[in-house]
Motif scaffolding. Structure first.
Motif, short mmCIF file in Angstrom:
data_model
loop_
_atom_site.label_atom_id
_atom_site.label_comp_id
_atom_site.label_asym_id
_atom_site.label_seq_id
_atom_site.Cartn_x
_atom_site.Cartn_y
_atom_site.Cartn_z
N THR A 98 -3.25 10.32 -1.78
CA THR A 98 -3.69 9.34 -2.77
C THR A 98 -3.12 8.00 -2.33
N VAL A 99 -3.89 6.94 -2.50
CA VAL A 99 -3.47 5.61 -2.07
C VAL A 99 -3.48 4.67 -3.27
N HIS A 100 -2.40 3.91 -3.41
CA HIS A 100 -2.32 2.85 -4.40
C HIS A 100 -2.16 1.52 -3.67
N ILE A 122 0.86 -1.18 0.00
CA ILE A 122 0.00 0.00 0.00
C ILE A 122 0.89 1.22 0.00
N GLU A 123 0.79 2.01 -1.07
CA GLU A 123 1.56 3.24 -1.17
C GLU A 123 0.68 4.40 -0.74
N VAL A 170 1.19 -6.68 5.30
CA VAL A 170 0.99 -5.49 4.47
C VAL A 170 2.22 -4.61 4.57
N SER A 171 2.69 -4.17 3.45
CA SER A 171 3.81 -3.23 3.41
C SER A 171 3.27 -1.85 3.07
N PHE A 172 3.41 -0.92 4.02
CA PHE A 172 3.00 0.47 3.79
C PHE A 172 4.23 1.25 3.36
N VAL A 173 4.12 1.95 2.24
CA VAL A 173 5.23 2.75 1.71
C VAL A 173 4.77 4.19 1.61
#
Length: 188
Positions: free
Chosen positions: A149-151, A2-3, A32-35
Motif C-alpha cells: 500500500t502506498v501513501h 511517499i510511504e 522525494v522521501s521514500f519511507v
C-alpha cells in the motif's frame, strides 16, 4: 513523502521495492522521501522474523538498512526466505539464517548486534518486539491491511500499482505536481 507499506516476503511488495530502488537516483526523486513501513502479513509467517531482523539492523546500524533490505528481498526471490523453504524451520533457525544474511550483506559487527537484539529475553520476547508492535500499530491506525500500500503526503494513493516499472513510477512522480498525484496523466 511517499510511504511504502510492505512485507519483505510478499511478491508484490518485493516487485514494487525493486522498481522504486531502480529509480531512486533519478533527478525527479531528489526531493522525494521514500519511507519503508513494515507490514508483516500473517499469511507469510516467516515475514515476522524477516521484519524483526530488518528492524534490528536499523537499530544496530541505520546506514546498513538499505543493504540488508535488498539482501532480504533477494533471499526471498531466490527462495531462501520463501514460505516453502522456511516451512519446517524454527524461529531460532530463521534467526540464524537472517543473522548470516546480515553478515553477508552488511558486516560481522552489525550481525553480532542483530543476533543480540533477536535473542530471547527473560520475558520470552526479544529487544525488537516493541519496535515491531509499533510498526503494526502504525500501519493499522493508517488503515493499511494489504501489501503493498502506498501513501503520498499522508493519503493513500490507490492508483499506484505493485506492477509498475521504474519508468512508470517516474512518469507518475513527474506528473504529480500538475495532477495532484491522481495519475490522470499516466496514459497520455
Amino acid at each position: 513523502t511517499i510511504e511504502l507499506f510492505v512485507d519483505f516476503t510478499c511478491p508484490y511488495s518485493t516487485r514494487m521495492l525493486k522498481a522504486v530502488d531502480q529509480m531512486r537516483e533519478d533527478s525527479i526523486c531528489k526531493d522525494v522521501s521514500f519511507v519503508v513501513q513494515h507490514v508483516p502479513q500473517p499469511f507469510h509467517p516467516q515475514g515476522i522474523f524477516v521484519h524483526e531482523a530488518s528492524l534490528a539492523v536499523y537499530q544496530a546500524n541505520p546506514a546498513a538498512y538499505p543493504s540488508f533490505m535488498r539482501a532480504a528481498i533477494d533471499a526471498y526471490e531466490s527462495g531462501t526466505l520463501s514460505t516453502n523453504s522456511t516451512w519446517n524451520q524454527s524461529r531460532g533457525e530463521l534467526y540464524s539464517l537472517l543473522v548470516d544474511l546480515v553478515k553477508k550483506s552488511v558486516d560481522e559487527a552489525t550481525a553480532k548486534e542483530v543476533q543480540r537484539l533477536l535473542a530471547m529475553n527473560a520475558n520470552g520476547n526479544n529487544a525488537i518486539l516493541q519496535s515491531l508492535i509499533w510498526a503494526c500499530k502504525y500501519h493499522r491506525t493508517r488503515g493499511v491491511h494489504v501489501t503493498p500500500t502506498v501513501h503520498i503526503n499522508g493519503l493513500e494513493a490507490a492508483i499506484v500499482s505493485s506492477g509498475w516499472t521504474a519508468e512508470q513510477w517516474l512518469t507518475f512522480l513527474g506528473s504529480g505536481t500538475t495532477d495532484g498525484f491522481t495519475g490522470s496523466q499516466l496514459n497520455q
